[in-house]
Design a protein around this motif. Structure first.
Motif, PDB file in Angstrom:
ATOM      1  N   PHE A  31     -10.410  97.262 -46.682  1.00 24.86           N
ATOM      2  CA  PHE A  31      -9.439  96.432 -47.385  1.00 24.86           C
ATOM      3  C   PHE A  31      -9.955  96.218 -48.813  1.00 24.86           C
ATOM      4  CE2 PHE A  31      -8.407  95.625 -43.002  1.00 24.86           C
ATOM      5  CZ  PHE A  31      -7.025  95.511 -43.001  1.00 24.86           C
ATOM      6  N   VAL A  32      -9.031  96.339 -49.766  1.00 31.72           N
ATOM      7  CA  VAL A  32      -9.392  96.302 -51.185  1.00 31.72           C
ATOM      8  C   VAL A  32      -8.774  95.076 -51.836  1.00 31.72           C
ATOM      9  CG1 VAL A  32      -9.412  97.576 -53.356  1.00 31.72           C
ATOM     10  CG2 VAL A  32      -9.372  98.815 -51.196  1.00 31.72           C
ATOM     11  N   LEU A  33      -9.596  94.324 -52.533  1.00 32.81           N
ATOM     12  CA  LEU A  33      -9.146  93.160 -53.290  1.00 32.81           C
ATOM     13  C   LEU A  33      -9.195  93.517 -54.767  1.00 32.81           C
ATOM     14  CD1 LEU A  33      -8.305  90.154 -52.864  1.00 32.81           C
ATOM     15  CD2 LEU A  33     -10.710  89.565 -53.237  1.00 32.81           C
ATOM     16  N   THR A  34      -8.066  93.421 -55.464  1.00 33.89           N
ATOM     17  CA  THR A  34      -7.987  93.795 -56.875  1.00 33.89           C
ATOM     18  C   THR A  34      -7.432  92.641 -57.698  1.00 33.89           C
ATOM     19  OG1 THR A  34      -5.789  94.758 -56.504  1.00 33.89           O
ATOM     20  CG2 THR A  34      -7.680  96.254 -56.396  1.00 33.89           C
ATOM     21  N   CYS A  35      -7.700  92.672 -59.007  1.00 34.17           N
ATOM     22  CA  CYS A  35      -7.170  91.648 -59.915  1.00 34.17           C
ATOM     23  C   CYS A  35      -6.725  92.314 -61.204  1.00 34.17           C
ATOM     24  CB  CYS A  35      -8.194  90.554 -60.187  1.00 34.17           C
ATOM     25  SG  CYS A  35      -9.690  91.117 -61.031  1.00 34.17           S
ATOM     26  N   GLY A  56      -7.097  99.959 -47.926  1.00 34.12           N
ATOM     27  CA  GLY A  56      -7.674 100.986 -48.764  1.00 34.12           C
ATOM     28  C   GLY A  56      -7.170 102.384 -48.485  1.00 34.12           C
ATOM     29  N   GLN A  57      -7.083 102.764 -47.218  1.00 37.48           N
ATOM     30  CA  GLN A  57      -6.713 104.133 -46.880  1.00 37.48           C
ATOM     31  C   GLN A  57      -5.220 104.419 -47.085  1.00 37.48           C
ATOM     32  OE1 GLN A  57      -9.026 102.466 -44.996  1.00 37.48           O
ATOM     33  NE2 GLN A  57     -10.713 103.762 -45.680  1.00 37.48           N
ATOM     34  N   PHE A  58      -4.372 103.386 -46.935  1.00 34.56           N
ATOM     35  CA  PHE A  58      -2.934 103.593 -47.047  1.00 34.56           C
ATOM     36  C   PHE A  58      -2.330 103.014 -48.326  1.00 34.56           C
ATOM     37  CE2 PHE A  58      -3.885 103.827 -42.519  1.00 34.56           C
ATOM     38  CZ  PHE A  58      -3.213 104.984 -42.146  1.00 34.56           C
ATOM     39  N   GLY A  59      -3.033 102.100 -48.975  1.00 36.90           N
ATOM     40  CA  GLY A  59      -2.514 101.488 -50.193  1.00 36.90           C
ATOM     41  C   GLY A  59      -1.478 100.413 -49.944  1.00 36.90           C
ATOM     42  N   THR A  60      -1.242 100.058 -48.686  1.00 37.89           N
ATOM     43  CA  THR A  60      -0.239  99.038 -48.342  1.00 37.89           C
ATOM     44  C   THR A  60      -0.656  97.663 -48.855  1.00 37.89           C
ATOM     45  OG1 THR A  60       0.153 100.274 -46.301  1.00 37.89           O
ATOM     46  CG2 THR A  60       1.114  98.073 -46.462  1.00 37.89           C
ATOM     47  N   GLY A  61       0.270  96.946 -49.488  1.00 36.43           N
ATOM     48  CA  GLY A  61      -0.016  95.588 -49.932  1.00 36.43           C
ATOM     49  C   GLY A  61       0.013  94.627 -48.767  1.00 36.43           C
ATOM     50  N   ILE A  62      -1.024  93.816 -48.614  1.00 40.24           N
ATOM     51  CA  ILE A  62      -1.109  92.857 -47.502  1.00 40.24           C
ATOM     52  C   ILE A  62      -0.730  91.461 -47.954  1.00 40.24           C
ATOM     53  CG2 ILE A  62      -2.606  91.885 -45.721  1.00 40.24           C
ATOM     54  CD1 ILE A  62      -2.052  94.921 -45.479  1.00 40.24           C
ATOM     55  N   SER A  63      -1.294  91.028 -49.092  1.00 44.29           N
ATOM     56  CA  SER A  63      -0.982  89.679 -49.585  1.00 44.29           C
ATOM     57  C   SER A  63      -1.240  89.610 -51.081  1.00 44.29           C
ATOM     58  CB  SER A  63      -1.816  88.617 -48.857  1.00 44.29           C
ATOM     59  OG  SER A  63      -3.195  88.808 -49.096  1.00 44.29           O
ATOM     60  N   LEU A  64      -0.717  88.551 -51.678  1.00 41.06           N
ATOM     61  CA  LEU A  64      -0.827  88.338 -53.123  1.00 41.06           C
ATOM     62  C   LEU A  64      -1.390  86.947 -53.385  1.00 41.06           C
ATOM     63  CD1 LEU A  64       0.011  90.156 -55.551  1.00 41.06           C
ATOM     64  CD2 LEU A  64       2.075  88.751 -55.739  1.00 41.06           C
ATOM     65  N   LEU A  68      -7.915  81.406 -49.106  1.00 40.64           N
ATOM     66  CA  LEU A  68      -7.880  81.915 -47.740  1.00 40.64           C
ATOM     67  C   LEU A  68      -6.880  83.063 -47.721  1.00 40.64           C
ATOM     68  CD1 LEU A  68      -8.363  81.924 -44.668  1.00 40.64           C
ATOM     69  CD2 LEU A  68      -6.636  80.115 -44.484  1.00 40.64           C
ATOM     70  N   LEU A  69      -7.316  84.227 -47.270  1.00 37.54           N
ATOM     71  CA  LEU A  69      -6.461  85.406 -47.234  1.00 37.54           C
ATOM     72  C   LEU A  69      -5.714  85.484 -45.900  1.00 37.54           C
ATOM     73  CD1 LEU A  69      -9.077  87.870 -48.704  1.00 37.54           C
ATOM     74  CD2 LEU A  69      -6.939  87.195 -49.840  1.00 37.54           C
ATOM     75  N   PRO A  70      -4.399  85.632 -45.918  1.00 37.40           N
ATOM     76  CA  PRO A  70      -3.660  85.775 -44.651  1.00 37.40           C
ATOM     77  C   PRO A  70      -3.914  87.163 -44.050  1.00 37.40           C
ATOM     78  CG  PRO A  70      -2.172  86.024 -46.508  1.00 37.40           C
ATOM     79  CD  PRO A  70      -3.506  85.638 -47.087  1.00 37.40           C
ATOM     80  N   PRO A  71      -3.996  87.264 -42.734  1.00 38.04           N
ATOM     81  CA  PRO A  71      -4.243  88.561 -42.097  1.00 38.04           C
ATOM     82  C   PRO A  71      -3.009  89.451 -42.155  1.00 38.04           C
ATOM     83  CG  PRO A  71      -3.844  86.900 -40.427  1.00 38.04           C
ATOM     84  CD  PRO A  71      -3.870  86.180 -41.744  1.00 38.04           C
ATOM     85  N   PRO A  72      -3.198  90.767 -42.097  1.00 33.51           N
ATOM     86  CA  PRO A  72      -2.050  91.672 -42.118  1.00 33.51           C
ATOM     87  C   PRO A  72      -1.290  91.627 -40.799  1.00 33.51           C
ATOM     88  CG  PRO A  72      -4.073  92.897 -41.741  1.00 33.51           C
ATOM     89  CD  PRO A  72      -4.485  91.479 -42.039  1.00 33.51           C
ATOM     90  N   PRO A 109       2.294  94.081 -44.597  1.00 33.63           N
ATOM     91  CA  PRO A 109       2.191  92.785 -45.289  1.00 33.63           C
ATOM     92  C   PRO A 109       2.149  91.630 -44.304  1.00 33.63           C
ATOM     93  CG  PRO A 109       3.762  94.187 -46.414  1.00 33.63           C
ATOM     94  CD  PRO A 109       3.363  94.914 -45.173  1.00 33.63           C
ATOM     95  N   SER A 110       1.389  90.600 -44.645  1.00 31.41           N
ATOM     96  CA  SER A 110       1.212  89.460 -43.755  1.00 31.41           C
ATOM     97  C   SER A 110       2.523  88.718 -43.517  1.00 31.41           C
ATOM     98  CB  SER A 110       0.176  88.496 -44.347  1.00 31.41           C
ATOM     99  OG  SER A 110       0.003  87.374 -43.512  1.00 31.41           O
ATOM    100  N   LYS A 111       2.681  88.228 -42.322  1.00 37.56           N
ATOM    101  CA  LYS A 111       3.879  87.448 -41.971  1.00 37.56           C
ATOM    102  C   LYS A 111       3.701  85.971 -42.298  1.00 37.56           C
ATOM    103  CE  LYS A 111       2.328  86.728 -37.193  1.00 37.56           C
ATOM    104  NZ  LYS A 111       2.630  86.951 -35.767  1.00 37.56           N
ATOM    105  N   TYR A 112       2.476  85.581 -42.718  1.00 34.22           N
ATOM    106  CA  TYR A 112       2.197  84.169 -43.008  1.00 34.22           C
ATOM    107  C   TYR A 112       2.444  83.850 -44.480  1.00 34.22           C
ATOM    108  CZ  TYR A 112      -0.229  84.148 -38.480  1.00 34.22           C
ATOM    109  OH  TYR A 112      -0.550  84.249 -37.143  1.00 34.22           O
TER     110      TYR A 112
END
Length: 488
Positions: A268-272, A283-291, A358-362, A372-375
């Motif tokens: 999992f990649v955290l970017t700014c 990381g492997q798929f590039g899918t956005g999980i949370s913002l 706190l990062l929401p889980p995917p 993307p997280s449902k939370y």
């Protein structure tokens, strides 16, 4: 009129020194010589000897040089007093003297470079510090050596500034059949990433593919290299064959920094970014999980917090659930975070703040990549706002014990924050300020832990004991004063 500060002897010496200084100036004309004689009679009226008797050559210039040296010493002492006062001011918070709670007090070594230092990294094993400079070079010093007048190595790495350095987390065999070695990677404004054998410092590969400045790089525990750029992309590299295996866009502006965490579901990649947001992606798929949205300026740095940080922050969140109405408290205790490898993170911004999230889980769907997280509408929860810097915060490091956070800033300081302050007064306070740089602090690096003891158990106390045994109590910093400092 007699001086109220100088003694009669000191005043006489000063007068003689003034005459000594003026004599060559007044010898240019007869009128000046007459003026000089009148001054001599006025300043040294009782002496029939030469005005320079008992005064060494260039007495006034040498005295002035002494004053300048004393002023420099005063500045150094004032900085040291500031450091000591910052420790005293934290009362009643007490800093443990145990090794596991070690934090730096003062800079024991300084290495000067010809150019601005953009990035510093400590070797994973050896007592070497690397400085990536604005002229494209990488300087290497051995801070355990008695003679540090010159760097051990100067690598002409790039044609433009080195923006970030990174070491592989494991030894890698880039050439089949060779003994695996740690890899040093550097990224630059010349659009390239270069790989070096960290033992021999030989260049082994150049990675090309970004269309603009490469801002930052980091290795994952799977030996993949991740990079971010002003071209708005995140790229994933296979360093063995030098190919880009994935590229994705997650931000609308320049991507500044990144961090990588590995778990059961991959990296999992955290970017700014300059778009004032931070993004969690697979990381492997590039899918956005949370913002993560909340900063009011460019975000310069991001860091995942280790599992050791979870206990401290979990205690605060569960005890103050009313502060987080959109956060299901049962989620804080969810075991999914153990599998993911991440839970909390921190971001540093040009708005002079550091924020704890706190990062929401995917969302996990069988047979599909993490979604993307449902939370909370796929947005992170802001847990705490860390205020204390007076200018841009440029770099972040996490202490091996997971309790302390270190930040470097354009206010020329490095601050040490105690996350356990959340459970004392509800805030994360500064417990120490390091202020020996004369310019912006561009980067800091905490020495990596020594090789893990495979017999260490997973219990929190055993983990802390294992971390304590493997800790290397060294911090490095570099900045616009062209200096690298080693803190112990």
């Amino acid at each position: 009129m007699p001086s109220q500060i100088l003694t009669e002897r000191q005043q006489l010496e000063l007068n003689k020194a003034i005459l000594q200084y003026l004599q060559p100036v007044c010898s240019t004309s007869e009128s000046n010589e007459q003026l000089f004689r009148q001054l001599s009679e006025l300043l040294v009226p009782t002496s029939n000897d030469s005005h320079s008797d008992g005064i060494v050559d260039q007495y006034l210039e040498k005295k002035w040089s002494t004053v300048l040296r004393l002023q420099r010493k005063i500045i150094d002492l004032e900085n040291e007093i500031t450091n000591l006062r910052s420790v005293v001011d934290i009362a009643p918070v007490k800093i443990s003297k145990d090794r596991i709670n070690w934090i730096p007090m003062s800079a024991i070594q300084s290495f000067e470079t010809p150019n601005v230092v953009n990035s510093v990294r400590l070797h994973p094993v050896l007592p070497l510090v690397y400085a990536g400079c604005n002229d494209g070079s990488i300087h290497v010093w051995n801070f355990a050596s008695d003679d540090n007048s010159l760097p051990e190595k100067i690598m002409k790495a790039h044609t433009r500034g080195v923006n970030k350095l990174a070491f592989s987390r494991n030894k890698i065999d880039l050439n089949k059949g060779d003994e695996p070695q740690y890899i040093l990677a550097s990224c630059s404004s010349d659009l390239t990433i270069k790989l070096y054998n960290a033992t021999t410092h030989q260049h082994v590969k150049t990675l090309r593919g970004h269309d603009h400045t490469v801002s930052s790089i980091v290795f994952s525990s799977h030996n993949l290299l991740y990079s971010v750029s002003r071209d708005k992309t995140v790229k994933v590299w296979n360093v063995v064959d030098g190919t880009c295996i994935k590229s994705f866009v997650g931000h609308s502006e320049w991507v500044r920094d990144l961090d990588v965490c590995s778990g059961e579901f991959g990296d999992f990649v955290l970017t700014c970014s300059n778009d004032q947001s931070a993004r969690l992606s697979h990381g492997q798929f590039g899918t956005g999980i949370s913002l993560l949205v909340g900063h009011s300026h460019v975000i310069e740095a991001v860091k995942f917090l280790p599992k050791l940080s979870n206990t401290v922050i979990d205690s605060f969140v569960t005890s103050n659930s009313e502060l987080f109405p959109s956060l299901p408290i049962e989620l804080v205790k969810n075991d999914v975070y153990e599998k993911l490898g991440f839970k909390y993170c921190v971001t540093a911004s040009r708005d002079n703040t550091v924020k704890l999230w706190l990062l929401p889980p995917p969302t996990q769907v069988p047979g599909r990549p993490p979604m993307p997280s449902k939370y909370n509408q796929a947005q992170g929860w802001l847990i705490a706002n860390l205020q204390g810097h007076s200018s841009w915060v440029k770099s972040l490091q996490v202490h091996p014990n997971g309790r302390y956070l270190l930040s470097g800033s354009d206010d020329k300081t490095i601050k040490v924050w105690d996350l356990n302050g959340l459970n004392i007064d509800g805030s994360v306070g500064v417990i120490r300020t390091l202020s020996r740089h004369q310019g912006f602090v561009n980067d800091i690096d905490f020495a990596r832990l020594a090789k893990r003891n495979e017999d260490a158990k997973d219990g929190s106390e055993d983990v802390l004991k294992d971390v304590e045994a493997r800790m290397r109590c060294v911090l490095a910093s570099g900045g616009t004063d062209n200096v690298v400092k080693i803190w112990k």
